[in-house]
Write a protein that holds these residues in place. Structure first.
Motif, short mmCIF file in Angstrom:
data_model
loop_
_atom_site.label_atom_id
_atom_site.label_comp_id
_atom_site.label_asym_id
_atom_site.label_seq_id
_atom_site.Cartn_x
_atom_site.Cartn_y
_atom_site.Cartn_z
N UNK A 103 1.04 -1.34 0.04
CA UNK A 103 -0.05 -0.16 -0.06
C UNK A 103 0.89 1.29 0.06
N UNK A 104 0.38 2.07 -0.61
CA UNK A 104 1.04 3.35 -1.07
C UNK A 104 0.11 4.69 -0.64
N UNK A 105 0.68 5.79 -0.07
CA UNK A 105 -0.16 6.84 0.06
C UNK A 105 -0.13 7.58 -1.36
N UNK A 106 -1.19 8.30 -1.88
CA UNK A 106 -1.30 8.99 -2.90
C UNK A 106 -0.30 10.15 -2.92
N UNK A 107 -0.14 10.87 -1.50
CA UNK A 107 0.55 12.05 -1.28
C UNK A 107 1.87 11.92 -1.68
N UNK A 108 2.33 12.96 -2.76
CA UNK A 108 3.58 13.12 -3.35
C UNK A 108 3.94 11.65 -4.10
N UNK A 109 2.97 11.00 -4.64
CA UNK A 109 3.30 10.04 -5.65
C UNK A 109 4.13 8.93 -5.33
#
Length: 768
Positions: A103-109
């Motif tokens: 899982x990744x945050x969308x924040x700053x890609x």
């Protein structure tokens, strides 16, 4: 399951925001029996401090100083470089641990390249890749009314939106954020059959929260006193950043109106300052200016509180006001409600979904000070309403953010995505099998050739060394005149090579001839002095065969590294992003013309390459394809070696005629932008940075002249050193002004003798 969370922000090194989410979901996943890994920034004492703060979590760090991320000049901004480091590190970790879910945050890609690698190359086999929406950086930028743009902000917008579009699972804590992101994706949004989308709130361990916030567990279970009548002074508490998007301006305006009504109130604002005041100024200074006058002593700006001090402040306040103009979700709201506070909040975004007006909180029309004034008055004066809210708010907080139920919901989302992921892999395998059974090649490699006989044999060797060999090959002789080159072409024709001869017309003309002579669906043009990685054709064609969930795919581009004498001695790199109709007018972010695979008919349908252009013909082609609604993607691997040599088009045309060439493209494709305002603001910002750089160079002229003597040896240096100086000069000009090292730029430009032409161009810009 074996799970890997990717987050640059990690507790205990950063508090609040995404770091708080990582801590909460991490503890919940470990408690549920999952094996959890965290890939984050290389903080000092990462493993020791991390293990103490989050027991049971295996920590890994990202390294941007090695591997593909370390290739100089390859990335448009630091966030893209970091995303490449994430991808490289994660690829190695997955080979060892075989994660079930990443899982990744969308924040700053952060997951930009890893997510693209799965879509185009099939990497991370067996894993479901998810993106959790928090609040994208570009959205904060827009909602804080920061109208000025930079290339970095626009690249981040692209990375954040495309990361969400490429995820197998898209998670959001609110329906508002999910809908907003789907709207931003537009035509890039995959169909629901290709992406699992789940609204899943953020977890909070509410059973231990009160203790962590400095409230005794027994006291926390005791209802907050709801009677306010007769109190000498009642406190309205705000906690969070002093930021425009947080609605603090509306709070101050509403507060002044209530004081003018005669209410005996004190407004306590807890939180750090930001530069979201008018045009980048301090918000704290702006708020202090707004409260000047008779009510100044009724507003206290207390700065940041430690968590153990915040809990008592919440319990003692008559009202907790969270007046955000828009917010994806609010852990602050959940925390206050869990402690029995009477919360007044805006109705936009996630806050509007958390609070049920009149039942467990009070809502107002976000962004409207008059509406906030009435909501505060209602919450302060209606004793029956206060009693209802105090009783129901903790129940609502537990209902929304129960960690165990959120972990179960995550498991269900992952399970729902697995069949889709498996179908994609089977579909790709079936497509590859069908292609293998098809008669004849589905690909032609076209090599434009003009007087590069000294380099062509090495180019042909790299083509013949490809792991995928089923393709046609056409060499287009664009009116070569050099005897050695003509003899080489004659020898190649005798050996059976197909050579198309034509009068000299330039690179665009030569490519057009190759596209017309070919009969395959797909074409890879590669210049006669460049080299291909052995897997380039296989991977480009593989990305085509894997298909695209959105459709309309017209091209796939590789990353490339540049070199002078030997391809092992790289000088710089270029990491294209993909088609983006706004960004394409500012930068060629789509890919190199040579080394990309293109749909032959799509190119012919838009009229082929513009033969008037003496350079940037590939940039123009991407614009033309994008305007027709076709899509292009880029592989996150360096598969092309681009030769830098004296007399090349880059040096002879692109650099000295950059302004004229780009002006031609802007004129030709003025109707391409989806948001003309963004393009205009971005171009304005770029022009201002050029002017600022020129002014700084002028002010440091004496120092630069002294440095020139120290660097004069570059004139006689080897080609790699000289070319690196040139690349570094262009790279520094393109970067944000605050990161530039102006003296080094000017010295390098003088060393390669392009300083004066560039200075003349800068002086020609409007406003100079």
């Amino acid at each position: 399951m074996r799970i890997c969370l990717v987050s640059r922000e990690a507790y205990p090194f950063i508090g609040g925001g995404i770091a708080a989410y990582v801590a909460e979901i991490g503890s919940a996943l470990v408690a549920a029996g999952h094996e959890l890994h965290l890939l984050t920034y290389p903080y000092e004492s990462l493993t020791t401090r991390g293990a103490d703060a989050l027991p049971g979590v295996v920590f890994h760090s990202v390294d941007t100083s090695d591997g593909p991320a370390a290739i100089p000049g390859a990335y448009f901004c630091e966030a893209a470089q970091y995303a490449m480091a994430v991808y490289s590190t994660l690829k190695g970790l997955h080979e060892i641990h075989r994660f079930d879910y990443i899982e990744f945050p969308e924040y700053r890609g952060e997951g930009y390249f890893a997510l693209r690698a799965k879509r185009t190359l099939g990497h991370f086999e067996g894993a479901v890749l998810g993106v959790r929406l928090h609040t994208p950086l570009y959205l904060c930028h827009d909602l804080d009314l920061q109208s000025s743009l930079s290339l970095e902000i626009e690249i981040l917008r692209h990375m954040e939106i495309r990361s969400a579009a490429n995820a197998d699972v898209l998670l959001s804590a609110s329906r508002s954020m999910m809908d907003r992101m789907l709207c931003e994706m537009g035509d890039e949004a995959p169909p629901e059959s290709a992406q699992s989308r789940v609204v899943l709130p953020l977890p909070v361990h509410l059973d231990t929260l009160s203790e962590r916030m400095g409230v005794d567990l027994v006291e926390a279970k005791r209802p907050v006193p709801v009677t306010t009548a007769g109190h000498a002074t009642r406190t309205v508490l705000y906690f969070g950043r002093l930021q425009l998007i947080k609605g603090v301006v509306e709070l101050v305006e509403a507060g002044k109106r209530l004081l003018e009504r005669g209410l005996d109130l004190r407004f306590l604002l807890v939180g750090g300052d930001t530069l979201s005041g008018p045009f980048g100024r301090s918000m704290l200074a702006h708020l202090e200016k707004l409260v000047q006058g008779p009510w100044r002593d009724r507003f206290e700006f207390a700065g940041q509180y430690p968590r153990e001090r915040l809990g008592p402040a919440i319990r003692q306040a008559a009202v907790c006001c969270l007046p955000s103009r828009w917010e994806s979700f609010s852990m602050a709201c959940i925390e206050a409600m869990s402690l029995g506070a009477v919360v007044v909040a805006g109705d936009a975004g996630g806050l509007g979904e958390i609070i049920e007006d009149g039942k467990n909180g009070v809502k107002f029309a976000a962004g409207e000070a008059a509406s906030l004034e009435q909501a505060l008055l209602r919450a302060l004066e209606d004793e029956s309403l206060r009693a209802t809210i105090a009783a129901n708010a903790p129940k609502r907080a537990f209902e929304i953010s129960d960690s165990a139920s959120i972990v179960r919901g995550l498991g269900e989302a992952i399970a729902a995505a697995r069949p889709m992921t498996a179908r994609e892999e089977r579909r790709a395998a079936a497509a590859a099998a069908r292609r293998a059974r098809a008669e004849g090649p589905d690909l032609t490699v076209v090599i434009p050739f003009y007087n590069v006989g000294h380099y062509l044999p090495e180019t042909l060797d790299s083509i013949h060394a490809q792991t995928h060999r089923d393709f046609d090959l056409i060499i287009v002789n664009d009116g070569s005149t050099e005897p050695h080159s003509l003899r080489l072409l004659a020898d190649l024709e005798r050996d059976g090579y197909r050579v198309v001869h034509k009068p000299n017309g330039g690179l665009g003309s030569a490519r057009n001839a190759g596209f017309h002579a070919a009969r395959s669906k797909w074409i890879i043009p590669i210049d006669g002095d460049d080299l291909a990685h052995p897997t380039m054709v296989e991977k480009l064609l593989g990305a085509i065969k894997r298909g695209d969930p959105v459709g309309g795919l017209a091209s796939v581009s590789p990353m490339f590294v540049s070199f002078t004498d030997r391809h092992e001695n790289l000088v710089s790199g270029y990491a294209p992003m993909a088609f983006d109709r706004d960004l394409l007018l500012a930068r060629n972010i789509a890919g190199p013309g040579g080394g990309s695979i293109l749909d032959r008919q799509a190119v012919l349908d838009v009229g082929g390459y513009d033969e008037w252009l003496t350079s940037y013909e590939d940039w123009d082609m991407w614009c033309r394809l994008a305007k027709t609604g076709r899509r292009g993607v880029a592989l996150p691997e360096f598969l092309l070696y681009y030769r830098l040599r004296p007399g090349s088009l880059m040096r002879a045309e692109a650099i000295p005629r950059n302004q004229a060439l780009k002006s031609y493209l802007l004129s030709k494709h003025a109707d391409m932008a989806l948001s003309p305002s963004r393009v205009l603001r971005l171009e304005h910002a770029e022009a201002e940075r050029y002017k600022a750089l020129a002014a700084l160079r002028e002010s440091q002229a004496h120092d630069l002249e002294a440095r020139l003597h120290a660097s004069a040896t570059l004139d006689g240096a080897d080609p790699i050193a000289r070319t690196r100086a040139e690349i570094r000069a262009r790279e520094l000009i393109d970067q944000n002004i605050r990161y530039r090292m102006v003296d080094k730029v000017n010295t390098a430009m003088k060393a390669i003798r392009i300083q004066r032409p560039v200075k003349r161009l800068l002086r020609m810009r409007p406003g100079r």
